[in-house]
Design a protein around this motif. Sequence first.
Motif, PDB file in Angstrom:
ATOM      1  N   CYS A   1      40.940  46.544 -37.335  1.00  0.00           N
ATOM      2  CA  CYS A   1      41.502  45.318 -37.869  1.00  0.00           C
ATOM      3  C   CYS A   1      42.531  44.798 -36.883  1.00  0.00           C
ATOM      4  O   CYS A   1      43.292  45.584 -36.309  1.00  0.00           O
TER       5      CYS A   1
ATOM      6  N   ALA B   1      38.279  51.466 -25.838  1.00  0.00           N
ATOM      7  CA  ALA B   1      38.601  50.751 -24.596  1.00  0.00           C
ATOM      8  C   ALA B   1      37.358  50.576 -23.723  1.00  0.00           C
ATOM      9  O   ALA B   1      37.131  49.499 -23.167  1.00  0.00           O
TER      10      ALA B   1
ATOM     11  N   ALA C   1      33.204  64.258 -18.183  1.00  0.00           N
ATOM     12  CA  ALA C   1      33.602  64.223 -16.768  1.00  0.00           C
ATOM     13  C   ALA C   1      34.549  65.389 -16.538  1.00  0.00           C
ATOM     14  O   ALA C   1      35.428  65.649 -17.356  1.00  0.00           O
TER      15      ALA C   1
ATOM     16  N   THR D   1      44.332  54.079 -25.144  1.00  0.00           N
ATOM     17  CA  THR D   1      45.469  54.926 -25.527  1.00  0.00           C
ATOM     18  C   THR D   1      46.076  55.567 -24.276  1.00  0.00           C
ATOM     19  O   THR D   1      47.306  55.615 -24.116  1.00  0.00           O
TER      20      THR D   1
ATOM     21  N   ARG E   1      34.920  54.031 -37.009  1.00  0.00           N
ATOM     22  CA  ARG E   1      36.224  53.429 -37.276  1.00  0.00           C
ATOM     23  C   ARG E   1      36.057  51.974 -37.674  1.00  0.00           C
ATOM     24  O   ARG E   1      35.048  51.348 -37.382  1.00  0.00           O
TER      25      ARG E   1
ATOM     26  N   ARG F   1      27.730  55.267 -27.696  1.00  0.00           N
ATOM     27  CA  ARG F   1      27.966  54.483 -28.917  1.00  0.00           C
ATOM     28  C   ARG F   1      27.044  53.262 -29.012  1.00  0.00           C
ATOM     29  O   ARG F   1      26.750  52.800 -30.112  1.00  0.00           O
TER      30      ARG F   1
ATOM     31  N   ALA G   1      45.961  48.789 -31.427  1.00  0.00           N
ATOM     32  CA  ALA G   1      45.602  48.816 -30.013  1.00  0.00           C
ATOM     33  C   ALA G   1      44.469  47.848 -29.692  1.00  0.00           C
ATOM     34  O   ALA G   1      44.235  47.519 -28.533  1.00  0.00           O
ATOM     35  N   PHE G   2      43.757  47.415 -30.736  1.00  0.00           N
ATOM     36  CA  PHE G   2      42.491  46.708 -30.526  1.00  0.00           C
ATOM     37  C   PHE G   2      42.659  45.458 -29.671  1.00  0.00           C
ATOM     38  O   PHE G   2      41.946  45.270 -28.677  1.00  0.00           O
TER      39      PHE G   2
ATOM     40  N   ASP H   1      30.269  59.654 -21.093  1.00  0.00           N
ATOM     41  CA  ASP H   1      30.856  60.008 -22.398  1.00  0.00           C
ATOM     42  C   ASP H   1      29.779  60.807 -23.132  1.00  0.00           C
ATOM     43  O   ASP H   1      28.602  60.407 -23.108  1.00  0.00           O
TER      44      ASP H   1
HETATM   45  C1  LIG Z   1      39.613  55.776 -37.302  1.00  0.00           C
HETATM   46  C2  LIG Z   1      40.465  54.874 -36.443  1.00  0.00           C
HETATM   47  C3  LIG Z   1      40.753  53.583 -36.880  1.00  0.00           C
HETATM   48  C4  LIG Z   1      41.527  52.731 -36.084  1.00  0.00           C
HETATM   49  N1  LIG Z   1      41.786  51.455 -36.530  1.00  0.00           N
HETATM   50  C5  LIG Z   1      42.468  50.615 -35.750  1.00  0.00           C
HETATM   51  C6  LIG Z   1      42.669  49.261 -36.168  1.00  0.00           C
HETATM   52  O1  LIG Z   1      42.301  48.891 -37.277  1.00  0.00           O
HETATM   53  N2  LIG Z   1      43.312  48.412 -35.331  1.00  0.00           N
HETATM   54  C7  LIG Z   1      43.767  48.809 -34.110  1.00  0.00           C
HETATM   55  O2  LIG Z   1      44.326  47.972 -33.381  1.00  0.00           O
HETATM   56  N3  LIG Z   1      43.639  50.087 -33.699  1.00  0.00           N
HETATM   57  C8  LIG Z   1      42.995  50.999 -34.498  1.00  0.00           C
HETATM   58  N4  LIG Z   1      42.829  52.289 -34.069  1.00  0.00           N
HETATM   59  C9  LIG Z   1      43.509  52.683 -32.826  1.00  0.00           C
HETATM   60  C10 LIG Z   1      42.724  52.402 -31.545  1.00  0.00           C
HETATM   61  O3  LIG Z   1      42.222  51.086 -31.548  1.00  0.00           O
HETATM   62  C11 LIG Z   1      41.566  53.378 -31.412  1.00  0.00           C
HETATM   63  O4  LIG Z   1      42.059  54.690 -31.387  1.00  0.00           O
HETATM   64  C12 LIG Z   1      40.739  53.137 -30.150  1.00  0.00           C
HETATM   65  O5  LIG Z   1      39.488  53.736 -30.366  1.00  0.00           O
HETATM   66  C13 LIG Z   1      41.370  53.705 -28.900  1.00  0.00           C
HETATM   67  O6  LIG Z   1      40.449  53.563 -27.854  1.00  0.00           O
HETATM   68  P1  LIG Z   1      40.393  54.567 -26.627  1.00  0.00           P
HETATM   69  O7  LIG Z   1      39.249  54.160 -25.804  1.00  0.00           O
HETATM   70  O8  LIG Z   1      41.747  54.656 -26.021  1.00  0.00           O
HETATM   71  O9  LIG Z   1      40.118  56.005 -27.263  1.00  0.00           O
HETATM   72  P2  LIG Z   1      38.792  56.507 -27.955  1.00  0.00           P
HETATM   73  O10 LIG Z   1      38.182  55.442 -28.775  1.00  0.00           O
HETATM   74  O11 LIG Z   1      39.167  57.776 -28.632  1.00  0.00           O
HETATM   75  O12 LIG Z   1      37.799  56.817 -26.759  1.00  0.00           O
HETATM   76  C14 LIG Z   1      38.013  57.849 -25.827  1.00  0.00           C
HETATM   77  C15 LIG Z   1      36.622  58.295 -25.370  1.00  0.00           C
HETATM   78  O13 LIG Z   1      36.776  59.223 -24.287  1.00  0.00           O
HETATM   79  C16 LIG Z   1      35.729  60.170 -24.406  1.00  0.00           C
HETATM   80  N5  LIG Z   1      36.114  61.345 -23.623  1.00  0.00           N
HETATM   81  C17 LIG Z   1      37.131  62.218 -23.830  1.00  0.00           C
HETATM   82  N6  LIG Z   1      37.142  63.168 -22.866  1.00  0.00           N
HETATM   83  C18 LIG Z   1      36.120  62.883 -22.031  1.00  0.00           C
HETATM   84  C19 LIG Z   1      35.628  63.467 -20.826  1.00  0.00           C
HETATM   85  N7  LIG Z   1      36.188  64.541 -20.288  1.00  0.00           N
HETATM   86  N8  LIG Z   1      34.564  62.906 -20.230  1.00  0.00           N
HETATM   87  C20 LIG Z   1      33.976  61.791 -20.727  1.00  0.00           C
HETATM   88  N9  LIG Z   1      34.411  61.184 -21.858  1.00  0.00           N
HETATM   89  C21 LIG Z   1      35.463  61.722 -22.496  1.00  0.00           C
HETATM   90  C22 LIG Z   1      35.606  60.424 -25.889  1.00  0.00           C
HETATM   91  O14 LIG Z   1      34.336  60.964 -26.204  1.00  0.00           O
HETATM   92  C23 LIG Z   1      35.825  59.002 -26.446  1.00  0.00           C
HETATM   93  O15 LIG Z   1      34.602  58.349 -26.653  1.00  0.00           O
HETATM   94  C24 LIG Z   1      42.069  53.180 -34.849  1.00  0.00           C
HETATM   95  C25 LIG Z   1      41.809  54.495 -34.448  1.00  0.00           C
HETATM   96  C26 LIG Z   1      41.021  55.328 -35.224  1.00  0.00           C
HETATM   97  C27 LIG Z   1      40.794  56.754 -34.764  1.00  0.00           C
END
Ligand SMILES: Cc1cc2nc3c(=O)[nH]c(=O)nc-3n(C[C@H](O)[C@H](O)[C@H](O)COP(=O)(O)OP(=O)(O)OC[C@H]3O[C@@H](n4cnc5c(N)ncnc54)[C@H](O)[C@@H]3O)c2cc1C
Length: 431
Positions: free
Chosen positions: A65, A18, A142, A301, A62, A54, A313-314, A50
């Motif tokens: 798709c 996100a 954080a 998420t 990851r 990245r 979620a993408f 973070d």
């Molecule tokens: C391997 C994998 C493949 C996926 N494939 C797909 C797909 O094909 N299509 C789809 O639609 N979705 C997919 N998903 C689901 C979704 O798109 C991903 O999980 C997405 O990365 C969610 O984004 P996010 O930012 O919510 O969470 P995350 O990507 O997990 O990011 C959360 C971030 O918060 C940081 N963080 C946590 N606590 C702290 C803190 N206290 N202080 C600072 N930073 C912190 C972490 O380091 C992390 O970088 C996939 C997920 C995974 C794990």
Amino acid sequence: MRRGSLPADAVLLGSGGAGTAVLHQLALALERGSCAGGARRAPLRVVVVDPLDRLVERPADRTWCSWVERGSAAEAALAPAVHRAWGSVHVVAPDGADLPLDLGRLRYAMVRGEDYYAHVASLVERARERGALEVEHLATTADGVREDGAGAVVTTGSGEVRASLVLDSRPAPPVRAATSSLVQHFLGERVRVAVAGVDPGRAVLMDFSVPQPPTGLAFGYCLPTDASTALVEHTAFVPELLDGATQAAELAAYRERVLGTSGGVVEHSETGAIPMTDAVFSRRACPPPGLVRSRVLRLGTAGGAVRPSTGYAFSAMQRGARALADQLVGGVAGDRVDLPRPYPRRHAWMDALVLRGLLAGPGGGGLDGPDFFVRLFRRNPADRVLRFLDGLTPPREELALMSTAPLGPMLRATAADAGARASRLAGGRER
Ligand SMILES: Cc1cc2nc3c(=O)[nH]c(=O)nc-3n(C[C@H](O)[C@H](O)[C@H](O)COP(=O)(O)OP(=O)(O)OC[C@H]3O[C@@H](n4cnc5c(N)ncnc54)[C@H](O)[C@@H]3O)c2cc1C
């Protein structure tokens, strides 16, 4: 307060899927703004908190798709990061029957994490060179956020950051607990085989001819990227964590079947557990006493961007990020910035029914998972099903979809859902 630092326009707490999408869409919105002659006078200041940067590390963590509409702004935004895209895919029924699906105006696109981070890094750099954007990364966690009338203050291991807006994608609990939940467990490998034998034109979205769990469902999928390389995954929607060894064995068997060999070089593997739940997540934090609106928005998420019935979620994260970027670049004040609902409310209700039906299973009067999905794809144009799963269908198309779902299990799920809502309301009144 960190010495010498001005308040940021926004702090990104978390820069995974996100957070990276916000940087991506911000850079694009600033580019659109400057092309339209409306360039900001001062650069937009974003601080990212973070442990992992990245945009610098570019981990192959990851493979995303999702489907995108041909010719859309979403397709154009992603195009430079797309590794491979398909205009048709296959769904395989439990008995092995093959359903070729023309995606019509959609394309199923694969974006590798490392390519996406590199692309966003180059856009951010371009915006920095133009003086439109300043991004500072704090490689730390954080600890908390507090708010006062003047803004929000993020506390980190390396000091405090004041900002007008906090975009928080750290894991967060729901505001309403789940009634029905599954976990999407997946294990995948990018495999390179020695002898070219993969059909690059045959992308399998869901192959249900793999062994099924007692509750929920399982499928394999195979996305070839060229004649000798494919991403092969095993996915299960199950009520509890799946034993890793069992899933590894399921993947090995599926991989051997679709690639015709147990050999080959595994270039990368990825695994995860994505919540599929009817729990309700809030997109805005509770304001502290004395304030009407919080400046802390929850993304990804944590903000409910994971589609409960699929785990995707993408594209919802991209849509949300674009809406945020347009407001930030347009000068909307921090506490006025809004994050749109990732999926319509009625979709959340329909997904709750599907989750309930999958948990009950055919033995309990619920849904036969593989049959449910195969049936939807057999009886509807594929792009209608996929746009529905992305939250983009109008009610007229949803009625058409619902009329092709198995009636008895869906009616039973609806009745049970109504009962659960009534007792929740009664419980609320009693308290
Ligand atoms: C391997 C994998 C493949 C996926 N494939 C797909 C797909 O094909 N299509 C789809 O639609 N979705 C997919 N998903 C689901 C979704 O798109 C991903 O999980 C997405 O990365 C969610 O984004 P996010 O930012 O919510 O969470 P995350 O990507 O997990 O990011 C959360 C971030 O918060 C940081 N963080 C946590 N606590 C702290 C803190 N206290 N202080 C600072 N930073 C912190 C972490 O380091 C992390 O970088 C996939 C997920 C995974 C794990």
